[in-house]
Enzyme design. Structure first.
Site, PDB file in Angstrom:
ATOM      1  N   ASP A  33       0.697  -1.170   0.235  1.00  0.00           N
ATOM      2  CA  ASP A  33       0.021  -0.160   0.050  1.00  0.00           C
ATOM      3  C   ASP A  33       1.034   1.319   0.121  1.00  0.00           C
ATOM      4  O   ASP A  33       2.187   1.182   0.236  1.00  0.00           O
ATOM      5  CB  ASP A  33      -0.959   0.055   1.266  1.00  0.00           C
ATOM      6  CG  ASP A  33      -0.195  -0.454   2.573  1.00  0.00           C
ATOM      7  OD1 ASP A  33       0.819  -0.312   2.524  1.00  0.00           O
ATOM      8  OD2 ASP A  33      -0.993  -0.610   3.484  1.00  0.00           O
TER       9      ASP A  33
ATOM     10  N   GLU B 114      -9.671  -1.815   5.341  1.00  0.00           N
ATOM     11  CA  GLU B 114     -10.264  -1.507   7.020  1.00  0.00           C
ATOM     12  C   GLU B 114     -11.507  -2.311   6.878  1.00  0.00           C
ATOM     13  O   GLU B 114     -12.137  -2.828   5.989  1.00  0.00           O
ATOM     14  CB  GLU B 114     -10.880   0.299   6.642  1.00  0.00           C
ATOM     15  CG  GLU B 114      -9.579   0.968   6.812  1.00  0.00           C
ATOM     16  CD  GLU B 114      -8.658   1.167   7.850  1.00  0.00           C
ATOM     17  OE1 GLU B 114      -8.796   0.583   8.902  1.00  0.00           O
ATOM     18  OE2 GLU B 114      -8.101   2.109   8.142  1.00  0.00           O
TER      19      GLU B 114
ATOM     20  N   HIS C 268      -7.396  -4.665  10.658  1.00  0.00           N
ATOM     21  CA  HIS C 268      -7.092  -4.356   9.015  1.00  0.00           C
ATOM     22  C   HIS C 268      -5.597  -5.097   8.372  1.00  0.00           C
ATOM     23  O   HIS C 268      -4.797  -5.069   9.403  1.00  0.00           O
ATOM     24  CB  HIS C 268      -6.890  -2.770   8.506  1.00  0.00           C
ATOM     25  CG  HIS C 268      -5.822  -1.767   9.280  1.00  0.00           C
ATOM     26  ND1 HIS C 268      -5.984  -1.165  10.181  1.00  0.00           N
ATOM     27  CD2 HIS C 268      -4.564  -1.861   8.645  1.00  0.00           C
ATOM     28  CE1 HIS C 268      -5.011  -0.492  10.351  1.00  0.00           C
ATOM     29  NE2 HIS C 268      -4.041  -0.719   9.572  1.00  0.00           N
TER      30      HIS C 268
ATOM     31  N   ASN D  92      -7.332  -2.956  14.642  1.00  0.00           N
ATOM     32  CA  ASN D  92      -8.843  -2.989  14.309  1.00  0.00           C
ATOM     33  C   ASN D  92      -9.097  -4.145  13.375  1.00  0.00           C
ATOM     34  O   ASN D  92      -9.886  -4.570  12.704  1.00  0.00           O
ATOM     35  CB  ASN D  92      -9.542  -1.860  13.667  1.00  0.00           C
ATOM     36  CG  ASN D  92      -8.951  -1.455  12.282  1.00  0.00           C
ATOM     37  OD1 ASN D  92      -7.959  -1.750  11.983  1.00  0.00           O
ATOM     38  ND2 ASN D  92      -9.263  -0.513  11.804  1.00  0.00           N
TER      39      ASN D  92
HETATM   40  C1  GLP Z   1      -0.565   0.422   8.652  1.00  0.00           C
HETATM   41  C2  GLP Z   1      -0.305  -0.415   7.461  1.00  0.00           C
HETATM   42  C3  GLP Z   1      -0.251  -1.768   7.649  1.00  0.00           C
HETATM   43  C4  GLP Z   1       0.286  -2.463   9.005  1.00  0.00           C
HETATM   44  C5  GLP Z   1      -0.614  -1.651  10.195  1.00  0.00           C
HETATM   45  C6  GLP Z   1       0.110  -1.871  11.602  1.00  0.00           C
HETATM   46  O1  GLP Z   1      -1.864   0.733   8.454  1.00  0.00           O
HETATM   47  N1  GLP Z   1      -0.794  -0.049   6.286  1.00  0.00           N
HETATM   48  O2  GLP Z   1       0.229  -2.518   6.649  1.00  0.00           O
HETATM   49  O3  GLP Z   1       0.421  -3.525   9.130  1.00  0.00           O
HETATM   50  O4  GLP Z   1      -0.405  -0.105  10.065  1.00  0.00           O
HETATM   51  O5  GLP Z   1       1.281  -1.021  11.677  1.00  0.00           O
HETATM   52  P1  GLP Z   1       2.281  -1.507  12.751  1.00  0.00           P
HETATM   53  O6  GLP Z   1       3.071  -2.575  12.560  1.00  0.00           O
HETATM   54  O7  GLP Z   1       2.971  -0.169  12.913  1.00  0.00           O
HETATM   55  O8  GLP Z   1       1.549  -1.745  14.018  1.00  0.00           O
END
Ligand code: GLP
Length: 233
Positions: free
Chosen positions: A62, A134, A129, A127
């Site tokens: 993404d 989402e 995702h 959440n």
């Molecule tokens: C973001 C990314 C995800 C990631 C998530 C969790 O929204 N788009 O790919 O898995 O956050 O982030 P973190 O690893 O910093 O907890």
């Protein structure tokens, strides 16, 4: 779904590092990569190793809409700093946050069709995702533009100077695009992920309210979870 419980992020990252190396040695050519703080240590371990990705391709999940690849908060920039500069791939694809929606969706779907992912690394949002899919995202979704939820904006604002600077939209691979990966490794570390981990590993069928549960139907998923993230399972 295989669940590997480890003590902490260091141990979990080491395990993921080993699985990535194993895949590369076994002939994997396309690596699906994730951003976020979760895989950072894995990328550090890879960067400091003698691994050679010069014959492999990376495809990222993404990108924020509106950020150029050289913007410090863009996911392209993150990947360059954390991995690509040290370990270049033959080609590295990240959605283009400056491209117009229809053109970017078409372009990224073409990238995915031409580069089927052998090993996909995933983190998970609190959440549930995955990538930027989402809650409520259709299970059959392909690459699309998404409006980020408040919970994701809140979680990601730590990387920006102020909350208003967090982009409100992103381009993301869809849930069905992610499901096409041959093998998937999902990493979850820390207590903030405990509920999301519980929701994922206790699900029997995919539920659009919890995007990660799409993985329940995938034949080759490994979840690496540390003690804190496994607190509720
Ligand atoms: C973001 C990314 C995800 C990631 C998530 C969790 O929204 N788009 O790919 O898995 O956050 O982030 P973190 O690893 O910093 O907890």
């Amino acid at each position: 779904m295989e669940i590997i419980r480890v003590k902490n992020k260091e141990e979990g990252s080491q395990k993921a590092y080993e699985l990535i190396r194993e895949a590369l040695d076994g002939g994997a050519k396309v690596f699906g990569l994730a951003t976020g703080s979760t895989p950072e240590l894995v990328y550090e371990m890879l960067s400091e190793s003698d691994v050679d990705f010069s014959d492999a391709v990376s495809v990222n999940l993404d990108e924020y809409v509106g950020l150029a690849g050289d913007h410090e908060q863009s996911y392209r920039y993150f990947m360059e700093q954390k991995l690509f500069n040290a370990k270049p791939f033959k080609a590295s694809y990240v959605p283009d946050g400056l491209n117009e929606e229809a053109a970017e969706i078409e372009a990224y779907e073409k990238v995915l069709a031409e580069n089927p992912v052998d090993l996909q690394i995933l983190g998970i949002g609190s959440n549930g995702h995955i990538a930027f899919n989402e809650p409520g995202t259709p299970l059959d979704s392909v690459t699309h533009k998404v409006e980020l939820t408040d919970s994701t904006i809140q979680a990601n604002k730590r990387f920006f100077e102020k909350e208003e600077d967090v982009p409100r939209f992103a381009y993301t691979m869809g849930l069905s695009s992610i499901m096409k990966g041959e093998k998937i490794i999902l990493l979850a570390f820390g207590e903030a992920k405990a509920q999301a981990v519980k929701d994922l590993v206790t699900a029997h069928t995919p539920d659009e309210a919890i995007p990660s549960t799409v993985l329940v139907d995938h034949p080759n998923v490994t979840v690496i979870v540390d003690e804190a993230a496994a607190a509720l399972i």
